[in-house]
Design a protein around this motif. Structure first.
Motif, PDB file in Angstrom:
ATOM      1  N   ARG A  55      -2.646  -6.130  -4.082  1.00  0.00           N
ATOM      2  CA  ARG A  55      -3.440  -5.698  -5.256  1.00  0.00           C
ATOM      3  C   ARG A  55      -2.944  -5.679  -6.412  1.00  0.00           C
ATOM      4  NH1 ARG A  55      -8.266  -7.028  -3.039  1.00  0.00           N
ATOM      5  NH2 ARG A  55      -8.799  -6.204  -1.214  1.00  0.00           N
ATOM      6  N   ASN A  79      -0.098  -2.603  -4.304  1.00  0.00           N
ATOM      7  CA  ASN A  79       0.008  -1.999  -3.057  1.00  0.00           C
ATOM      8  C   ASN A  79      -0.616  -3.319  -2.158  1.00  0.00           C
ATOM      9  OD1 ASN A  79       0.731   0.493  -3.614  1.00  0.00           O
ATOM     10  ND2 ASN A  79      -1.397   1.093  -3.973  1.00  0.00           N
ATOM     11  N   GLU A  86      -2.581  -4.542   1.095  1.00  0.00           N
ATOM     12  CA  GLU A  86      -3.975  -4.153   1.880  1.00  0.00           C
ATOM     13  C   GLU A  86      -4.179  -5.113   2.933  1.00  0.00           C
ATOM     14  OE1 GLU A  86      -8.266  -3.737   0.414  1.00  0.00           O
ATOM     15  OE2 GLU A  86      -6.795  -2.144  -0.555  1.00  0.00           O
TER      16      GLU A  86
END
Length: 122
Positions: free
Chosen positions: A106, A110, A112
């Motif tokens: 992202r 981070n 995901e």
């Protein structure tokens, strides 16, 4: 009278056995995580968490039975390294499960999991 030769002491054998067991235990528990961390970097922790939760997931173990082995494979590691397709295989007593995970990084930095797919084989 012949002089008695000094052989390897008993505590030496015990120490060698203890060191061999410690090395085996480290490779068994931390070896795969260390390898994934070196190969993948940051998303390795998320993948390790997904693998460990899949091993005990009632949805998966109800079809495969007790998990006896696991293996993993990175599929399309692109040049940008902002997306990742990861597959891991779980060998069970009754069936096997192949879990495919699509991950993306992202803008916040981070990683995901955006999609996952599970395929069971008898």
């Amino acid at each position: 009278m012949q002089a008695k030769g000094r052989g390897f002491p008993n505590w030496g054998y015990m120490l060698l056995g203890l060191l061999a067991f410690a090395a085996f235990y480290f490779v068994r528990t931390m070896g795969q995580q260390t390898l994934m961390k070196a190969m993948l970097g940051e998303p390795a922790d998320l993948i390790a968490k997904a693998m460990s939760s899949a091993r005990v997931s009632p949805r998966i173990t109800s079809r495969t039975g007790r998990i006896t082995a696991k293996n993993f494979k990175v599929e399309n590691l692109n040049a940008k390294k902002d997306s990742l397709v990861f597959r891991f295989l779980l060998d069970g007593e009754r069936a096997d499960a192949s879990i495919k995970i699509w991950m993306t990084k992202r803008p916040s930095g981070n990683w995901e999991i955006v999609r996952s797919d599970t395929l069971f084989t008898e």
